[in-house]
Design a protein around this motif. Structure first.
Motif, PDB file in Angstrom:
ATOM      1  N   SER A 249      50.674 110.397  12.280  1.00 37.51           N
ATOM      2  CA  SER A 249      49.413 109.662  12.206  1.00 37.51           C
ATOM      3  C   SER A 249      48.317 110.581  11.693  1.00 37.51           C
ATOM      4  O   SER A 249      48.514 111.798  11.530  1.00 37.51           O
ATOM      5  CB  SER A 249      49.013 109.112  13.588  1.00 37.51           C
ATOM      6  OG  SER A 249      48.788 110.182  14.499  1.00 37.51           O
TER       7      SER A 249
ATOM      8  N   ARG B 198      49.756 112.342   8.702  1.00 40.93           N
ATOM      9  CA  ARG B 198      50.329 111.218   7.942  1.00 40.93           C
ATOM     10  C   ARG B 198      49.747 111.156   6.542  1.00 40.93           C
ATOM     11  O   ARG B 198      50.497 111.037   5.558  1.00 40.93           O
ATOM     12  CB  ARG B 198      50.080 109.900   8.671  1.00 40.93           C
ATOM     13  CG  ARG B 198      50.418 108.680   7.820  1.00 40.93           C
ATOM     14  CD  ARG B 198      50.373 107.395   8.602  1.00 40.93           C
ATOM     15  NE  ARG B 198      51.570 107.239   9.423  1.00 40.93           N
ATOM     16  CZ  ARG B 198      51.842 106.150  10.145  1.00 40.93           C
ATOM     17  NH1 ARG B 198      50.991 105.138  10.176  1.00 40.93           N
ATOM     18  NH2 ARG B 198      52.970 106.081  10.850  1.00 40.93           N
TER      19      ARG B 198
ATOM     20  N   THR C 241      56.245 106.762  15.282  1.00 36.58           N
ATOM     21  CA  THR C 241      55.158 106.995  14.320  1.00 36.58           C
ATOM     22  C   THR C 241      55.641 107.810  13.124  1.00 36.58           C
ATOM     23  O   THR C 241      55.217 107.576  11.999  1.00 36.58           O
ATOM     24  CB  THR C 241      53.971 107.698  14.986  1.00 36.58           C
ATOM     25  OG1 THR C 241      54.400 108.970  15.530  1.00 36.58           O
ATOM     26  CG2 THR C 241      53.378 106.846  16.098  1.00 36.58           C
TER      27      THR C 241
ATOM     28  N   THR D  39      55.575 106.803   9.012  1.00 36.49           N
ATOM     29  CA  THR D  39      55.103 107.571   7.855  1.00 36.49           C
ATOM     30  C   THR D  39      56.163 107.596   6.756  1.00 36.49           C
ATOM     31  O   THR D  39      55.847 107.438   5.576  1.00 36.49           O
ATOM     32  CB  THR D  39      54.745 109.013   8.281  1.00 36.49           C
ATOM     33  OG1 THR D  39      53.717 108.979   9.276  1.00 36.49           O
ATOM     34  CG2 THR D  39      54.264 109.832   7.087  1.00 36.49           C
TER      35      THR D  39
END
Length: 248
Positions: free
Chosen positions: A15, A19, A41, A45
């Protein structure tokens, strides 16, 4: 420079800054290994990169754990065949408060991720790059690494340590084809910042000489510059990306 077929590893890439840095480098043509503590997460990505036509793989890692970092580096070299560039972005912050009320557990957790984690990743990356005789590494520090972040003793101390570690490594490996630099973001409009009340966000933005918060794209582009041949005579640099806040 051409990023085609260049291998890049990025920690904390699930994130925010990590990211956007991964997405940006993949868009330039790099092959990216996305690492994060969260598989959900991190996989997100990778999906973004692949949907845009880029090349990416996910490897889970707890950067504070030596064995986990060693597995990350081994898997990265296996996937990429080489490690040309690395971004050590994984980090956390302590909640603002007075130093005499800071728990040892909170201190240890922040220092373990932000400083020990950067050291473990950097050490592994250097080992991987020494055989090839080249490589560039960017440690994501903070403007709190060159100034004080009021009420955040553990974070300030850890990020000062990251800046010092960057300088130390840069000089040790300057004649061995490896450059090590740091990016020091200021107040950046990350998802975490967006969770605060808009009035508070406006106050923070107004404190910045340029009149706005930075974006994750601002940090991603600065990081790509320090990784690239365009910054080929820079090593040991702590590049502030803070809209002039440091000098206000």
């Amino acid at each position: 420079m051409s990023w085609t077929d260049k291998g890049v590893m990025i920690t904390g890439a699930g994130s925010g800054i990590g990211r956007d840095t991964a997405v940006h480098l993949a868009a330039l043509g790099a092959r990216v290994v996305v690492s994060d503590l969260s598989e959900e997460t991190g996989a997100g990505t990778v999906e973004l990169i692949r949907a845009a036509g880029g090349t990416a793989d996910f490897v889970a890692c707890d950067v504070a754990d030596e064995g986990s970092v060693e597995e990350l580096l081994a898997r990265t070299v296996e996937l990429l065949g080489t490690l040309d560039h690395a971004v050590n972005n994984a980090g956390i912050a302590d909640h603002p408060g007075e130093l005499h009320e800071l728990s040892a557990e909170s201190w240890d957790r922040v220092v373990a991720v932000d400083l020990r984690g950067t050291f473990l990743c950097l050490r592994g990356e250097l080992r991987a790059m020494l055989g090839a005789g080249h490589g560039t590494i960017v440690n994501i520090a903070s403007n709190a690494g060159v100034k004080n972040a009021p009420g955040m003793a553990a974070y300030t101390s850890a990020k000062h340590g990251v800046v010092g570690l960057t300088k130390n490594a840069a000089l040790q490996y300057a004649r061995r084809g490896i450059r090590v630099n740091a990016v020091c973001p200021g107040t950046i409009a990350t998802p975490g910042i967006a969770s605060f009340p808009q009035e508070l966000q406006d106050t923070w933005a107004d404190m910045i000489p340029m009149g706005r918060m930075g974006t994750t794209a601002d940090v991603a582009k600065a990081t790509a510059y320090l990784l690239s041949e365009d910054s080929g005579f820079l090593t040991g640099v702590s590049l502030l990306v803070d809209g002039g806040l440091m000098y206000d």
